[in-house]
Write a protein that holds these residues in place. Structure first.
Motif, PDB file in Angstrom:
ATOM      1  N   VAL A 475       0.200  -0.903  -0.057  1.00 38.87           N
ATOM      2  CA  VAL A 475       0.191   0.010  -0.001  1.00 38.87           C
ATOM      3  C   VAL A 475       0.854   1.246   0.324  1.00 38.87           C
ATOM      4  O   VAL A 475       1.592   1.262   1.633  1.00 38.87           O
ATOM      5  CB  VAL A 475      -1.120  -0.180   0.898  1.00 38.87           C
ATOM      6  N   ILE A 476       0.837   2.129  -0.845  1.00 38.56           N
ATOM      7  CA  ILE A 476       1.056   2.584  -1.220  1.00 38.56           C
ATOM      8  C   ILE A 476       0.942   4.126  -0.452  1.00 38.56           C
ATOM      9  O   ILE A 476      -0.216   4.613  -1.122  1.00 38.56           O
ATOM     10  CB  ILE A 476       2.182   3.638  -2.584  1.00 38.56           C
ATOM     11  N   ASP A 477       1.353   4.939   0.438  1.00 37.36           N
ATOM     12  CA  ASP A 477       0.463   6.346   1.136  1.00 37.36           C
ATOM     13  C   ASP A 477       1.118   7.707   0.994  1.00 37.36           C
ATOM     14  O   ASP A 477       2.367   8.224   0.856  1.00 37.36           O
ATOM     15  CB  ASP A 477       0.734   5.902   2.305  1.00 37.36           C
ATOM     16  N   LEU A 478       0.992   8.309  -0.081  1.00 35.60           N
ATOM     17  CA  LEU A 478       1.583   9.535  -0.767  1.00 35.60           C
ATOM     18  C   LEU A 478       0.313  10.304   0.403  1.00 35.60           C
ATOM     19  O   LEU A 478      -0.334  11.129  -0.294  1.00 35.60           O
ATOM     20  CB  LEU A 478       0.618  10.006  -2.264  1.00 35.60           C
ATOM     21  N   GLU A 479       1.611  10.719   1.443  1.00 35.50           N
ATOM     22  CA  GLU A 479       1.736  11.714   2.405  1.00 35.50           C
ATOM     23  C   GLU A 479       1.451  13.415   1.797  1.00 35.50           C
ATOM     24  O   GLU A 479       2.865  13.601   1.683  1.00 35.50           O
ATOM     25  CB  GLU A 479       2.260  11.018   3.520  1.00 35.50           C
ATOM     26  N   ASN A 480       0.794  13.453   2.498  1.00 32.97           N
ATOM     27  CA  ASN A 480       0.902  15.647   2.079  1.00 32.97           C
ATOM     28  C   ASN A 480       1.200  15.704   0.808  1.00 32.97           C
ATOM     29  O   ASN A 480       1.797  17.191   0.482  1.00 32.97           O
ATOM     30  CB  ASN A 480       2.104  15.968   2.610  1.00 32.97           C
ATOM     31  N   ALA A 481      -0.020  15.671   0.341  1.00 35.16           N
ATOM     32  CA  ALA A 481       0.197  15.617  -1.169  1.00 35.16           C
ATOM     33  C   ALA A 481      -0.033  16.868  -1.778  1.00 35.16           C
ATOM     34  O   ALA A 481      -1.399  16.918  -0.877  1.00 35.16           O
ATOM     35  CB  ALA A 481      -0.026  14.169  -2.230  1.00 35.16           C
ATOM     36  N   SER A 482      -0.109  17.753  -2.386  1.00 30.60           N
ATOM     37  CA  SER A 482      -1.137  18.599  -3.239  1.00 30.60           C
ATOM     38  C   SER A 482      -2.462  18.505  -4.041  1.00 30.60           C
ATOM     39  O   SER A 482      -3.070  19.136  -4.632  1.00 30.60           O
ATOM     40  CB  SER A 482      -0.789  20.144  -3.604  1.00 30.60           C
ATOM     41  N   LYS A 483      -2.315  17.051  -4.897  1.00 29.60           N
ATOM     42  CA  LYS A 483      -2.726  17.063  -5.664  1.00 29.60           C
ATOM     43  C   LYS A 483      -3.848  15.543  -5.353  1.00 29.60           C
ATOM     44  O   LYS A 483      -3.328  14.370  -4.215  1.00 29.60           O
ATOM     45  CB  LYS A 483      -2.212  16.288  -7.062  1.00 29.60           C
ATOM     46  N   ASP A 484      -5.306  14.905  -6.001  1.00 24.13           N
ATOM     47  CA  ASP A 484      -5.241  14.180  -5.568  1.00 24.13           C
ATOM     48  C   ASP A 484      -5.215  13.219  -7.058  1.00 24.13           C
ATOM     49  O   ASP A 484      -5.421  12.833  -8.089  1.00 24.13           O
ATOM     50  CB  ASP A 484      -7.310  14.146  -5.626  1.00 24.13           C
ATOM     51  N   TYR A 485      -4.926  12.438  -7.084  1.00 24.38           N
ATOM     52  CA  TYR A 485      -3.647  11.028  -7.831  1.00 24.38           C
ATOM     53  C   TYR A 485      -5.192  10.043  -7.847  1.00 24.38           C
ATOM     54  O   TYR A 485      -5.677   9.729  -7.025  1.00 24.38           O
ATOM     55  CB  TYR A 485      -2.705  10.590  -7.058  1.00 24.38           C
ATOM     56  N   LYS A 486      -5.299   9.519  -9.015  1.00 26.43           N
ATOM     57  CA  LYS A 486      -6.245   8.461  -9.695  1.00 26.43           C
ATOM     58  C   LYS A 486      -6.278   7.338 -10.372  1.00 26.43           C
ATOM     59  O   LYS A 486      -6.790   6.302 -10.258  1.00 26.43           O
ATOM     60  CB  LYS A 486      -6.920   9.944 -10.339  1.00 26.43           C
ATOM     61  N   SER A 487      -4.460   7.002 -10.737  1.00 23.55           N
ATOM     62  CA  SER A 487      -4.639   5.926 -11.601  1.00 23.55           C
ATOM     63  C   SER A 487      -2.542   6.150 -11.806  1.00 23.55           C
ATOM     64  O   SER A 487      -2.040   6.582 -10.883  1.00 23.55           O
ATOM     65  CB  SER A 487      -4.857   6.226 -12.645  1.00 23.55           C
ATOM     66  N   ALA A 488      -2.588   4.422 -11.227  1.00 20.76           N
ATOM     67  CA  ALA A 488      -1.376   4.183 -11.228  1.00 20.76           C
ATOM     68  C   ALA A 488      -1.334   3.230 -12.674  1.00 20.76           C
ATOM     69  O   ALA A 488      -1.933   2.597 -12.608  1.00 20.76           O
ATOM     70  CB  ALA A 488      -0.974   3.911 -10.209  1.00 20.76           C
ATOM     71  N   ALA A 489       0.226   2.635 -13.126  1.00 20.00           N
ATOM     72  CA  ALA A 489       0.597   1.630 -14.023  1.00 20.00           C
ATOM     73  C   ALA A 489       1.962   1.288 -13.063  1.00 20.00           C
ATOM     74  O   ALA A 489       3.033   1.813 -12.043  1.00 20.00           O
ATOM     75  CB  ALA A 489       0.955   2.378 -14.802  1.00 20.00           C
ATOM     76  N   VAL A 490       2.310  -0.343 -13.321  1.00 18.18           N
ATOM     77  CA  VAL A 490       2.723  -1.308 -12.186  1.00 18.18           C
ATOM     78  C   VAL A 490       3.814  -1.512 -13.989  1.00 18.18           C
ATOM     79  O   VAL A 490       3.101  -2.408 -13.632  1.00 18.18           O
ATOM     80  CB  VAL A 490       1.938  -2.259 -11.654  1.00 18.18           C
TER      81      VAL A 490
END
Length: 632
Positions: A475-490
């Motif tokens: 589980v990758i937790d993107l802390e203190n982000a100023s954006k809302d991330y919506k997708s990812a590729a592995v």
């Protein structure tokens, strides 16, 4: 060179991929049941570090530039110590019969070797080029083969090296004077290619190669161990000569071969020079002394004579096997980690190694950059090599390494570089600015994360799974982000395939948390985007059923064709996707390393040509080795 009596040919049939029978690694599955959980923290507001793009480099003579997207190329190695730029002769030293020959070039035009480096780099879009200057005292005078013990320098088999000519440079070098001038060489390079600021020029010059091993590798050139005084004086004099001609060129030195040289140069029970110098000057280890010498000389000269402190690093624990290999990088960066080797047993005072080196730089020559111009964590035949390579590159980024050039071209290791520089096959790369990232347990999984400077629309997160049998539920937790991330590729390297493949596309990113499952024993680049449609149209890799066929040929001498080559029959060639040839490698000369060249195998359809990669070269310690062919 010759191949011995046993060839094992492993063929992948029915349109599938093939793994060489490794024997030491268990079979892995893409979606293993169960697995272990791992929380990964990425802090978008944490301390940021600029990543040097030159850490993704390779060495010219060990890596095919067309197989990797690289950023720097070094021309170095043992052959370069006795390279004669005037006639392109070089000497192999103890690596091969002390032979002076045309190994580096069979051409006669001066400096053809470095001109070829420039052309190859330009062809593959590599901007930074470094070559090696000769400092041991003599270079090959001819290409006439083995230099005998009674022909040790000075003799007719060698030309003397002088750093400065003290006279006008000639347009073409004098081949009859028995002397090779280093400043004339640099001047010749500048006239042919431009200076270090030219796209075709040479940006970096290495002050020879592994001087501590001169008396071992090149005893016909430099039979006595190098001393602190000799290495310091020669480094200073040669650096001065280069800087007068190309002030902006970067000087790399001293290209030490490994840990013991960092610590005490060439001291042994009979030699105590390093110990005496350390005691007198309160140095921690030899690197302090070298940096201090170069700084004092630079101040006297009025110009910096050492731009980059250059070391080589070949992990000791990585040699013991895959389990130790995937932990071995930690010696470079982790406080308290003790690797399974003599370094972990006896040398913990300098572990972690890179922070210790940086402390020496800060103390004795601030502003000096750090390079690792040769390194290799082994594991080129399985994903342990990819995992170690991926962690190493993250470590180099975090520790502020300026340049790193891999020594080797094994497929799984090369994929560790491509994971950072070309994960999608379209130039997709790790960000240029490192941000804090951590896992709960680095022995199980390591991670590094980056964004591009001024652009947080994409976050790249490298993750490894060091478990040989279990999947990692991360589980990758993107802390203190100023954006809302919506997708990812592995994108990942896993199983028996050495290629980077698109493993998964994640569409349900919520609260800036990304859930990914990594196969056992894998390395991945997770690309997180604030665009929900960022990966639309990308095709996830589909696993295919693997069928392996192994055939053993006990008498390859009976299979020699009319051209003198062993010809291995291939049944149903249209269904073969990969071939692995394993064999016992021996040298007829008794050397510790052997080389075998295997030509490509092609099938023809009409006027076209289909088959396997062209000539492959196997360089291996005496013992077992393998060569892989992939269908093209």
């Amino acid at each position: 060179m010759r191949k011995s009596t046993a060839f094992l040919t492993a063929l992948a049939m029915a349109g599938c991929t093939l793994s060489a029978p490794l024997g030491v690694l268990p079979e892995t599955k893409v979606n293993a049941a169960g697995g272990f959980d791992m929380n990964i923290k990425v802090d978008l507001k944490g301390e940021r570090k600029e990543i040097s793009p030159l850490i993704y480099g390779v060495n010219q003579y060990t890596t095919d530039l067309k197989s990797v997207k690289t950023t720097a190329v070094r021309q170095g190695g043992n052959r370069m110590t006795a390279y004669n730029w005037e006639n392109n002769a070089s000497n192999a030293g103890s690596d091969w019969k002390h032979s002076s020959d045309n190994n580096l070039s069979d051409s006669n035009p001066p400096a053809e070797v470095v001109q070829r480096l420039s052309k190859e780099a330009a062809k593959y879009g590599v901007d930074y080029k470094m070559t090696t200057l000769q400092m041991a005292g003599y270079v090959s005078a001819d290409k006439d083969g083995t230099v005998k013990e009674d022909e040790v320098a000075p003799s007719k088999r060698w030309n003397e090296v002088k750093f400065t000519k003290g006279a006008p440079f000639a347009d073409e070098p004098d081949l009859t004077d028995g002397v090779v001038y280093m400043d004339e060489y640099v001047n010749y390079i500048i006239n042919k290619l431009g200076d270090s600021q030219s796209p075709t020029g040479i940006q970096g010059y290495s002050l020879d190669n592994e001087p501590v091993l001169w008396n071992d590798t090149h005893p016909r050139v430099h039979p006595e161990p190098v001393t602190i005084e000799e290495l310091g004086n020669k480094s200073i004099e040669l650096a001065k000569a280069v800087k007068k001609l190309d002030p902006k060129a970067e000087i790399f030195g001293p290209a030490l071969y490994g840990y013991t040289a960092f610590d005490h140069l060439d001291d042994d029970e009979q030699h105590t020079e390093s110990g005496d110098v350390k005691s007198k000057n309160n140095y921690h280890w030899y690197l302090d002394c070298y940096l201090d010498q170069m700084k004092k000389a630079s101040e006297e000269e009025g110009t910096r004579l050492l731009d980059v402190l250059d070391i080589h690093y070949y992990s000791e624990s990585a040699r013991t096997g895959a389990e130790d290999r995937v932990q071995s990088v930690r010696t470079l960066y982790e406080e308290g980690f003790s690797e399974n080797s003599w370094i972990g047993q006896w040398c913990m005072q300098n572990v972690p190694i890179l922070p210790t080196i940086k402390k020496s730089i800060d103390t004795y020559y601030p502003g000096t950059k750090l390079a690792i111009s040769e390194y290799n964590f082994k594991g080129g035949e399985d994903t342990s090599g990819t995992i170690a390579q991926a962690e190493a590159l993250g470590c180099f980024a975090d520790q502020g390494v300026y340049l790193a050039t891999l020594w080797g071209g094994e497929p799984f290791i090369i994929s560790g570089i491509n994971l950072y520089t070309n994960y999608d096959g379209k130039g997709g790369c790790f960000g240029d600015t490192l941000i804090p990232a951590s896992t709960e347990d680095v022995s199980k999984s390591s991670t590094y994360a980056a964004v591009n400077d001024g652009d947080e629309s994409k976050v790249t997160v490298m993750i490894t799974n060091k478990n040989m049998t279990e999947a990692e539920n991360a589980v990758i937790d993107l802390e203190n982000a100023s954006k809302d991330y919506k997708s990812a590729a592995v994108y990942a390297v896993y199983g028996d395939n050495d290629q980077v493949r698109l493993l998964d596309i994640v569409k349900d990113v919520k609260d800036n948390k990304v859930n990914v499952e990594l196969p056992a024993f894998s390395a991945a680049m997770v690309v997180v985007s604030d665009d929900a449609a960022a990966f639309d149209g990308e095709k996830i890799y589909e696993e295919k059923k693997v069928t392996e066929k192994t055939e053993e040929f006990k008498d390859p001498s009976s299979m020699i064709n009319k051209n003198g080559y062993v010809e291995i029959p291939i049944t149903d060639p249209e269904q073969v996707s990969k071939i692995v040839i394993n064999g016992d490698v021996t040298s007829s000369a008794g050397s510790g390393w052997a080389t075998a060249r295997l030509c490509s195998m092609h099938q023809r359809k009409g006027q076209g040509r289909q088959g396997f990669l062209d000539i492959q070269e196997l360089q291996s310690p005496a013992g077992q080795g393998s060569v892989r062919y992939r269908k093209v």
